[in-house]
Design a protein around this motif. Structure first.
Motif, PDB file in Angstrom:
ATOM      1  N   ALA A 195       0.828  -1.209   0.000  1.00  0.00           N
ATOM      2  CA  ALA A 195       0.000   0.000   0.000  1.00  0.00           C
ATOM      3  C   ALA A 195       0.861   1.257   0.000  1.00  0.00           C
ATOM      4  O   ALA A 195       0.568   2.227  -0.709  1.00  0.00           O
ATOM      5  N   ALA A 196       1.945   1.258   0.776  1.00  0.00           N
ATOM      6  CA  ALA A 196       2.815   2.433   0.844  1.00  0.00           C
ATOM      7  C   ALA A 196       3.470   2.709  -0.506  1.00  0.00           C
ATOM      8  O   ALA A 196       3.554   3.862  -0.947  1.00  0.00           O
ATOM      9  N   THR A 197       3.924   1.658  -1.161  1.00  0.00           N
ATOM     10  CA  THR A 197       4.580   1.830  -2.462  1.00  0.00           C
ATOM     11  C   THR A 197       3.627   2.417  -3.491  1.00  0.00           C
ATOM     12  O   THR A 197       3.993   3.305  -4.270  1.00  0.00           O
ATOM     13  N   ARG A 198       2.401   1.949  -3.503  1.00  0.00           N
ATOM     14  CA  ARG A 198       1.418   2.464  -4.441  1.00  0.00           C
ATOM     15  C   ARG A 198       1.056   3.910  -4.141  1.00  0.00           C
ATOM     16  O   ARG A 198       0.880   4.724  -5.052  1.00  0.00           O
ATOM     17  N   ALA A 199       0.939   4.232  -2.860  1.00  0.00           N
ATOM     18  CA  ALA A 199       0.478   5.572  -2.483  1.00  0.00           C
ATOM     19  C   ALA A 199       1.463   6.661  -2.889  1.00  0.00           C
ATOM     20  O   ALA A 199       1.059   7.780  -3.213  1.00  0.00           O
ATOM     21  N   VAL A 200       2.772   6.364  -2.876  1.00  0.00           N
ATOM     22  CA  VAL A 200       3.769   7.405  -3.162  1.00  0.00           C
ATOM     23  C   VAL A 200       4.284   7.335  -4.595  1.00  0.00           C
ATOM     24  O   VAL A 200       5.240   8.045  -4.933  1.00  0.00           O
ATOM     25  N   ALA A 201       3.684   6.516  -5.420  1.00  0.00           N
ATOM     26  CA  ALA A 201       4.149   6.386  -6.802  1.00  0.00           C
ATOM     27  C   ALA A 201       4.131   7.750  -7.490  1.00  0.00           C
ATOM     28  O   ALA A 201       3.124   8.459  -7.487  1.00  0.00           O
ATOM     29  N   GLY A 202       5.254   8.137  -8.058  1.00  0.00           N
ATOM     30  CA  GLY A 202       5.355   9.407  -8.751  1.00  0.00           C
ATOM     31  C   GLY A 202       5.822  10.560  -7.897  1.00  0.00           C
ATOM     32  O   GLY A 202       6.085  11.652  -8.420  1.00  0.00           O
TER      33      GLY A 202
ATOM     34  N   MET B 272       8.368  15.686   1.043  1.00  0.00           N
ATOM     35  CA  MET B 272       7.161  16.464   1.300  1.00  0.00           C
ATOM     36  C   MET B 272       6.014  15.996   0.407  1.00  0.00           C
ATOM     37  O   MET B 272       4.864  15.842   0.866  1.00  0.00           O
ATOM     38  N   ASP B 273       6.323  15.740  -0.850  1.00  0.00           N
ATOM     39  CA  ASP B 273       5.311  15.258  -1.779  1.00  0.00           C
ATOM     40  C   ASP B 273       4.818  13.871  -1.358  1.00  0.00           C
ATOM     41  O   ASP B 273       3.616  13.571  -1.415  1.00  0.00           O
ATOM     42  N   SER B 274       5.733  13.009  -0.934  1.00  0.00           N
ATOM     43  CA  SER B 274       5.342  11.674  -0.456  1.00  0.00           C
ATOM     44  C   SER B 274       4.425  11.765   0.750  1.00  0.00           C
ATOM     45  O   SER B 274       3.428  11.054   0.849  1.00  0.00           O
ATOM     46  N   ALA B 275       4.761  12.647   1.689  1.00  0.00           N
ATOM     47  CA  ALA B 275       3.942  12.804   2.892  1.00  0.00           C
ATOM     48  C   ALA B 275       2.533  13.269   2.533  1.00  0.00           C
ATOM     49  O   ALA B 275       1.543  12.782   3.092  1.00  0.00           O
ATOM     50  N   ARG B 276       2.446  14.209   1.594  1.00  0.00           N
ATOM     51  CA  ARG B 276       1.133  14.711   1.179  1.00  0.00           C
ATOM     52  C   ARG B 276       0.325  13.602   0.497  1.00  0.00           C
ATOM     53  O   ARG B 276      -0.866  13.421   0.774  1.00  0.00           O
ATOM     54  N   ARG B 277       0.966  12.856  -0.392  1.00  0.00           N
ATOM     55  CA  ARG B 277       0.274  11.778  -1.093  1.00  0.00           C
ATOM     56  C   ARG B 277      -0.204  10.699  -0.125  1.00  0.00           C
ATOM     57  O   ARG B 277      -1.304  10.158  -0.265  1.00  0.00           O
ATOM     58  N   LEU B 278       0.626  10.364   0.856  1.00  0.00           N
ATOM     59  CA  LEU B 278       0.235   9.352   1.844  1.00  0.00           C
ATOM     60  C   LEU B 278      -0.975   9.820   2.652  1.00  0.00           C
ATOM     61  O   LEU B 278      -1.904   9.044   2.920  1.00  0.00           O
ATOM     62  N   THR B 279      -0.955  11.089   3.056  1.00  0.00           N
ATOM     63  CA  THR B 279      -2.071  11.627   3.835  1.00  0.00           C
ATOM     64  C   THR B 279      -3.368  11.561   3.038  1.00  0.00           C
ATOM     65  O   THR B 279      -4.404  11.112   3.554  1.00  0.00           O
ATOM     66  N   LEU B 280      -3.323  11.985   1.787  1.00  0.00           N
ATOM     67  CA  LEU B 280      -4.528  11.980   0.961  1.00  0.00           C
ATOM     68  C   LEU B 280      -4.960  10.549   0.633  1.00  0.00           C
ATOM     69  O   LEU B 280      -6.162  10.259   0.531  1.00  0.00           O
ATOM     70  N   TRP B 281      -3.998   9.644   0.478  1.00  0.00           N
ATOM     71  CA  TRP B 281      -4.344   8.252   0.193  1.00  0.00           C
ATOM     72  C   TRP B 281      -5.137   7.639   1.349  1.00  0.00           C
ATOM     73  O   TRP B 281      -6.170   7.003   1.145  1.00  0.00           O
TER      74      TRP B 281
END
Length: 514
Positions: free
Chosen positions: A375-382, A387-396
């Motif tokens: 799940a973590a790998t999919r959520a941060v793809a791209g 900072m971008d990873s943290a935002r994507r994880l939160t929204l995911w």
């Protein structure tokens, strides 16, 4: 298999003997303090039970039962706290029962903490081995192993309930004495030194038994017990605390600054009088107690526009103690005298070591689970930056996991991922777990959501991005609202965790900057 006296079998025998001797030496080191004066004094530890009324400010909100049993191999301490939370025009109970097994020298051997009343029953088990390794295992009904970890423990480490007994049987009950104990921090894994100061001595007259007063329609004191007690000042629960303790380590009364007060009395006066009064009153006043009600149960939410919020801290506590929870300042929260400042997007934090407590697996963030990793790998793809990873994880987490504000909601990361729904605690734990998988130190936190309608319990996540940045996966806010005030790190947002630190506190908004 050849069992003769061959060279190979002799080698096996030597290795076996070596392993047995190492185990024996480890056990001897672990238990050698049993012959110390502490162990000798605990032979005078008397078994018994005590009952306490639990107050938030001036009103009783529940009951605490403490008991001591002396066993052949050590001591068993049991504490059960029952809090009554508002539900419509009535109340429902949240119960936490913890059983500690200690050696004769009052060293921790094992403990079991069970919570029921809201959400699935949760059971946290801790066992200390001969090598001073603490194994933690978190189980959520109906049998989900939500997380587990192992970490080294200081042999002399204590949990908060053990502090009065360690001070009393360590021979430190005298005015002017001071002792420093390593407190086992289950969330961070790092011990926290707790200094206990003995500052006064007094005599208390406590109800020993009760009788029914038909004229007043309540239980009143029948016989009294006069006890000598010492005042201990410390911060083991996480905020400045005053504990009055008898010579045998039994608690007489206790109060935490801004939190709860525990007053010992006869069982009938603690329980029966309270239950009779509770049946004849509405539960509206309970909703005004900070942290008594969860934010997601109210239908309210916090605004995310303000860059900074300031709160004047006041307490309804009657104790002559001052202070705040140790988790209140730090990170995006700054304390100046009695004013708390919360920054939505804080500046860089010079304390680079702050993140070392928020990496790797733990009993609450099981980062080694395969489904979590996928799940973590999919959520941060791209994502291109942390900072971008943290935002994507939160929204995911906000979009993929439904926020469940019911009393049946799960509070664990694994259950939230598998069911696709969970409480704010579950979503905060899940976000912290996903962040750790992709290399971002993170920790679940809990505290109060400040709204015009009141101060409600809530959980969110803090991620280390050169400073602690708060993220709210329940409402998809990154950074999270400055109206969220952190009280604890690594615990749940249940009343059991929040009220002891904020049940009699008030956070008065001063002004809001756009």
């Amino acid at each position: 298999m050849d069992l003769g006296l061959t060279r190979r079998n002799i080698g096996r025998l030597v290795l076996l003997t070596w392993a047995v001797m190492l185990a024996w030496l480890a056990r001897r080191e672990f238990s050698k303090a049993e012959s110390t004066p502490v162990s000798e004094r605990t032979t005078r530890l008397a078994p018994g039970a005590a009952y306490f009324a639990v107050y938030a400010g001036a009103r009783q909100i529940g009951q605490l039962n403490l008991s001591v049993d002396t066993l052949v191999e050590g001591v068993r301490l049991t504490e059960m706290i029952v809090l009554d939370l508002p539900r419509g025009d009535t109340t429902h109970q949240l119960v936490q029962s913890t059983e500690y097994h200690l050696s004769r020298s009052l060293r921790l051997r094992s403990f079991t903490r069970t919570v029921l009343g809201i959400g699935p029953q949760e059971r946290l088990e801790g066992t200390v081995g001969a090598d001073s390794i603490l194994a933690l295992r978190d189980v959520e009904a109906p049998g989900l192993v939500a997380g587990q970890t192992r970490r080294r423990l200081d042999p002399n480490a204590v949990l908060p309930a053990m502090v009065p007994y360690r001070v009393a049987f360590g021979g430190n009950l005298r005015v002017g004495a001071s002792i420093t104990l390593p407190l086992a921090e289950l969330e961070s894994g790092a011990p926290r030194p707790v200094t206990v100061r003995v500052t006064a001595e007094s005599t208390f007259v406590l109800p020993d038994s009760a009788t029914w007063d038909s004229a007043g329609a309540r239980w009143v004191m029948a016989t009294a017990d006069t006890v000598r007690a010492w005042r201990l000042e410390h911060d083991a629960p996480g905020a400045p605390t005053v504990s009055w303790v008898e010579a045998g380590g039994q608690l007489v009364q206790e109060e935490t600054a801004g939190g709860l007060r525990y007053v010992r009395s006869a069982f009938e006066m603690v329980r029966n009088n309270y239950r009779r009064a509770e049946r004849g009153e509405r539960s509206d006043w309970r909703r005004a107690v900070p942290g008594m009600v969860m934010l997601t149960q109210t239908g309210h939410r916090v605004g995310a526009a303000a860059a900074t919020r300031r709160f004047l801290i006041r307490s309804d506590s009657a104790a002559t103690i001052r202070g705040v929870p140790f988790a209140l300042p730090g990170g995006r929260q700054s304390l100046r005298a009695d004013t708390l400042i919360v920054f939505r997007d804080p500046a860089a934090d010079p304390d680079r070591d702050a993140a070392r407590y928020a990496t790797g697996p733990s009993w609450q963030t099981p980062v080694l689970d395969e489904a979590i990793t996928v799940a973590a790998t999919r959520a941060v793809a791209g994502a291109r930056t942390a900072m971008d990873s943290a935002r994507r994880l939160t929204l995911w987490v906000a979009r993929q996991i439904a926020t469940d504000g019911s009393d049946r909601a799960s509070g664990t990361a694994l259950a939230a991922l598998r069911l696709g729904r969970g409480s704010p605690d579950a979503k905060a734990r899940l976000l912290a777990t996903l962040a750790r998988v992709v290399g971002i130190p993170a920790r679940p936190v809990a505290g109060l959501a400040m709204t015009p309608a009141g101060d409600f319990g809530h959980a969110w996540t803090e991620l280390w991005l050169g400073r602690w940045v708060a993220a709210d996966p329940s409402f998809g806010q990154f950074p999270a609202s400055a109206s969220l005030v952190r009280l604890t790190v690594g615990t749940r947002s249940r009343a059991l965790e929040l009220l002891p630190l904020g049940g009699s506190a008030r956070f008065l908004p001063l002004r809001e900057s756009p």
